[in-house]
Design a protein around this motif. Structure first.
Motif, PDB file in Angstrom:
ATOM      1  N   ALA A 257     -11.024 -72.380 -33.205  1.00 46.35           N
ATOM      2  CA  ALA A 257      -9.942 -71.555 -32.655  1.00 46.35           C
ATOM      3  C   ALA A 257     -10.516 -70.724 -31.509  1.00 46.35           C
ATOM      4  N   TYR A 258      -9.902 -69.592 -31.226  1.00 51.55           N
ATOM      5  CA  TYR A 258     -10.361 -68.696 -30.167  1.00 51.55           C
ATOM      6  C   TYR A 258     -10.515 -69.453 -28.845  1.00 51.55           C
ATOM      7  N   TYR A 259      -9.552 -70.326 -28.547  1.00 55.05           N
ATOM      8  CA  TYR A 259      -9.654 -71.193 -27.376  1.00 55.05           C
ATOM      9  C   TYR A 259      -9.547 -70.393 -26.073  1.00 55.05           C
ATOM     10  N   LEU A 260     -10.358 -70.763 -25.121  1.00 51.08           N
ATOM     11  CA  LEU A 260     -10.360 -70.118 -23.820  1.00 51.08           C
ATOM     12  C   LEU A 260      -9.186 -70.613 -22.985  1.00 51.08           C
ATOM     13  N   ASN A 261      -8.464 -69.669 -22.411  1.00 51.22           N
ATOM     14  CA  ASN A 261      -7.354 -69.983 -21.518  1.00 51.22           C
ATOM     15  C   ASN A 261      -7.767 -69.537 -20.123  1.00 51.22           C
ATOM     16  N   GLY A 262      -8.309 -70.485 -19.373  1.00 47.36           N
ATOM     17  CA  GLY A 262      -8.789 -70.117 -18.052  1.00 47.36           C
ATOM     18  C   GLY A 262      -9.649 -71.210 -17.443  1.00 47.36           C
ATOM     19  N   TYR A 263     -10.600 -70.787 -16.606  1.00 44.82           N
ATOM     20  CA  TYR A 263     -11.404 -71.717 -15.825  1.00 44.82           C
ATOM     21  C   TYR A 263     -12.887 -71.343 -15.925  1.00 44.82           C
ATOM     22  N   LEU A 264     -13.737 -72.352 -15.967  1.00 43.93           N
ATOM     23  CA  LEU A 264     -15.179 -72.175 -15.898  1.00 43.93           C
ATOM     24  C   LEU A 264     -15.694 -72.899 -14.667  1.00 43.93           C
ATOM     25  N   ASP A 265     -16.673 -72.303 -14.006  1.00 44.14           N
ATOM     26  CA  ASP A 265     -17.260 -72.952 -12.835  1.00 44.14           C
ATOM     27  C   ASP A 265     -18.732 -72.584 -12.720  1.00 44.14           C
ATOM     28  N   ASP A 266     -19.546 -73.601 -12.436  1.00 42.55           N
ATOM     29  CA  ASP A 266     -20.952 -73.421 -12.086  1.00 42.55           C
ATOM     30  C   ASP A 266     -21.746 -72.688 -13.171  1.00 42.55           C
ATOM     31  N   TRP A 267     -21.756 -73.239 -14.382  1.00 43.40           N
ATOM     32  CA  TRP A 267     -22.497 -72.658 -15.499  1.00 43.40           C
ATOM     33  C   TRP A 267     -23.838 -73.365 -15.668  1.00 43.40           C
ATOM     34  N   ARG A 268     -24.839 -72.583 -16.055  1.00 50.92           N
ATOM     35  CA  ARG A 268     -26.185 -73.141 -16.251  1.00 50.92           C
ATOM     36  C   ARG A 268     -26.921 -72.342 -17.317  1.00 50.92           C
ATOM     37  N   PHE A 269     -27.943 -72.977 -17.889  1.00 50.79           N
ATOM     38  CA  PHE A 269     -28.771 -72.354 -18.918  1.00 50.79           C
ATOM     39  C   PHE A 269     -30.228 -72.536 -18.532  1.00 50.79           C
ATOM     40  N   THR A 270     -30.955 -71.422 -18.497  1.00 47.95           N
ATOM     41  CA  THR A 270     -32.336 -71.400 -18.024  1.00 47.95           C
ATOM     42  C   THR A 270     -33.220 -70.711 -19.056  1.00 47.95           C
ATOM     43  N   LEU A 271     -34.361 -71.304 -19.363  1.00 46.01           N
ATOM     44  CA  LEU A 271     -35.307 -70.664 -20.283  1.00 46.01           C
ATOM     45  C   LEU A 271     -36.255 -69.746 -19.502  1.00 46.01           C
ATOM     46  N   ALA A 272     -35.658 -68.776 -18.856  1.00 48.49           N
ATOM     47  CA  ALA A 272     -36.376 -67.732 -18.124  1.00 48.49           C
ATOM     48  C   ALA A 272     -35.403 -66.593 -17.879  1.00 48.49           C
ATOM     49  N   ALA A 273     -35.933 -65.398 -17.730  1.00 47.10           N
ATOM     50  CA  ALA A 273     -35.103 -64.224 -17.456  1.00 47.10           C
ATOM     51  C   ALA A 273     -34.904 -64.114 -15.952  1.00 47.10           C
ATOM     52  N   ARG A 274     -33.711 -64.484 -15.471  1.00 46.64           N
ATOM     53  CA  ARG A 274     -33.452 -64.479 -14.032  1.00 46.64           C
ATOM     54  C   ARG A 274     -33.287 -63.064 -13.470  1.00 46.64           C
ATOM     55  N   ASP A 275     -32.605 -62.185 -14.195  1.00 42.21           N
ATOM     56  CA  ASP A 275     -32.289 -60.859 -13.665  1.00 42.21           C
ATOM     57  C   ASP A 275     -32.433 -59.813 -14.764  1.00 42.21           C
ATOM     58  N   ILE A 276     -33.028 -58.666 -14.385  1.00 45.72           N
ATOM     59  CA  ILE A 276     -33.147 -57.560 -15.340  1.00 45.72           C
ATOM     60  C   ILE A 276     -32.662 -56.242 -14.725  1.00 45.72           C
ATOM     61  N   SER A 277     -32.032 -56.330 -13.577  1.00 41.04           N
ATOM     62  CA  SER A 277     -31.421 -55.156 -12.954  1.00 41.04           C
ATOM     63  C   SER A 277     -30.236 -55.633 -12.131  1.00 41.04           C
ATOM     64  N   ALA A 278     -29.437 -54.713 -11.658  1.00 43.41           N
ATOM     65  CA  ALA A 278     -28.222 -55.062 -10.925  1.00 43.41           C
ATOM     66  C   ALA A 278     -28.540 -55.972  -9.742  1.00 43.41           C
ATOM     67  N   PHE A 279     -27.635 -56.890  -9.443  1.00 41.59           N
ATOM     68  CA  PHE A 279     -27.859 -57.855  -8.380  1.00 41.59           C
ATOM     69  C   PHE A 279     -26.519 -58.256  -7.773  1.00 41.59           C
ATOM     70  N   VAL A 280     -26.586 -58.942  -6.655  1.00 44.96           N
ATOM     71  CA  VAL A 280     -25.393 -59.497  -6.018  1.00 44.96           C
ATOM     72  C   VAL A 280     -25.231 -60.930  -6.509  1.00 44.96           C
ATOM     73  N   PRO A 281     -24.122 -61.282  -7.165  1.00 44.21           N
ATOM     74  CA  PRO A 281     -23.941 -62.651  -7.651  1.00 44.21           C
ATOM     75  C   PRO A 281     -24.035 -63.664  -6.521  1.00 44.21           C
ATOM     76  N   ARG A 282     -24.471 -64.843  -6.867  1.00 46.12           N
ATOM     77  CA  ARG A 282     -24.636 -65.892  -5.859  1.00 46.12           C
ATOM     78  C   ARG A 282     -23.307 -66.191  -5.164  1.00 46.12           C
ATOM     79  N   THR A 283     -23.417 -66.548  -3.913  1.00 44.89           N
ATOM     80  CA  THR A 283     -22.250 -66.806  -3.089  1.00 44.89           C
ATOM     81  C   THR A 283     -22.083 -68.289  -2.772  1.00 44.89           C
ATOM     82  N   ALA A 284     -22.883 -69.125  -3.434  1.00 50.24           N
ATOM     83  CA  ALA A 284     -22.770 -70.572  -3.296  1.00 50.24           C
ATOM     84  C   ALA A 284     -23.155 -71.186  -4.631  1.00 50.24           C
ATOM     85  N   ALA A 285     -22.795 -72.451  -4.808  1.00 49.72           N
ATOM     86  CA  ALA A 285     -23.150 -73.158  -6.048  1.00 49.72           C
ATOM     87  C   ALA A 285     -24.653 -73.166  -6.236  1.00 49.72           C
ATOM     88  N   PHE A 286     -25.103 -73.141  -7.488  1.00 52.52           N
ATOM     89  CA  PHE A 286     -26.534 -73.164  -7.744  1.00 52.52           C
ATOM     90  C   PHE A 286     -27.142 -74.475  -7.234  1.00 52.52           C
TER      91      PHE A 286
END
Length: 289
Positions: A257-286
């Motif tokens: 249940a708990y189905y998502l009603n919406g859209y997903l785009d450009d998701w990824r999973f990385t075995l490293a800590a990419r960010d630990i403080s505020a940042f500007v989200p990417r402006t292009a696809a990874f």
């Protein structure tokens, strides 16, 4: 640099071989380096030190400084109505229900994944979200079509029951992002060891960048790169279920249940800590490489 003026790290080997890993380069420079300059000399307690020599090593560097740690990446690109979900690393992700690619809404590249909130979800091997005690980052873009109800983004708990175990990330009924982690393996009723709740309140329509990061014992929940909500837990996340999900989670034995009603785009999973403080989200696809 080529002047050899600053010593960054000393490596010692008893057999003449050295390893300067991506993790060490990230610690020293923030990412992999295309050129490494080095000095070397033989050392002996019998005859003393040898002459010093110097040189450089060139290597291909990914457009993504954490590319070596990427486990999967989904651009959700394709033709309108396609149910093919291509992972750049070749893992299998399956569209269920009416889940499909749409070209009517996108963050990047003219396409995204649409889920209609009624039995739509993506299934994949739970091993692809196994984190244990490792640093990791999962991030991507979310656009909601409706609010005011629990909507799961990703879930590794399986379908034994709606138990607090492994990991779950959702939009709650108050339209906040909530991330949960537990030492309990999938299917175990252990309890949550960590709960992070966003300060930001989401609304239907905008594209939000969502990112969950673990770095050591500190955990971060970012919405659009703003100052994160943080928590501390040094434990090991429980083993995920055989099957994990995007866009749904378990509500009772054997029931999603708990189905998502919406859209997903450009998701990824990385075995490293990419960010630990505020940042500007990417402006292009990874990047794919």
């Amino acid at each position: 640099d080529s002047s050899f003026s600053t010593l960054i790290r000393t490596l010692i080997s008893s057999d003449g071989t050295f390893s300067y890993s991506s993790a060490l380069q990230a610690a020293d420079f923030g990412g992999n380096q295309p050129t490494i300059y080095y000095k070397t000399r033989m050392m002996s307690s019998v005859v003393g030190d040898g002459f010093e020599s110097q040189g450089s090593i060139y290597r291909f560097v990914s457009d993504d400084p954490y590319g070596d740690f990427l486990v999967w990446g989904l651009h959700f690109n394709g033709t309108n109505g396609s149910t093919t979900l291509a992972d750049i690393l070749g893992n299998t992700f399956t569209a269920n229900g009416n889940t499909q690619i749409t070209t009517s809404v996108s963050k990047f590249d003219g396409a995204s994944l649409i889920l209609d909130g009624t039995s739509d979800y993506v299934s994949f091997s739970g091993s692809l979200l196994a984190v244990g005690s490792n640093d990791f980052t999962i991030d991507g873009f979310l656009r909601l079509s409706a609010t005011g109800a629990i909507q799961v983004i990703f879930d590794t708990r399986g379908t034994t029951n709606d138990y607090p175990c492994a990991m779950n990330c959702q939009v709650n009924a108050s339209n906040k992002i909530v991330f949960y982690a537990s030492r309990g393996n999938a299917g175990e009723n252990i309890g949550w060891d960590l709960i992070l709740t966003s300060t930001a309140t989401l609304t239907a329509g905008p594209q939000y960048h969502i990112e969950v990061v673990r770095s050591g014992s500190t955990w971060y929940l970012f919405v659009d790169g703003a100052t994160p909500n943080t928590g501390t837990w040094a434990g090991t996340v429980g083993t995920p279920a055989t099957t994990a999900y995007l866009g749904t989670g378990c509500i009772s034995p054997g029931t999603l249940a708990y189905y998502l009603n919406g859209y997903l785009d450009d998701w990824r999973f990385t075995l490293a800590a990419r960010d630990i403080s505020a940042f500007v989200p990417r402006t292009a696809a990874f990047p794919d490489s």
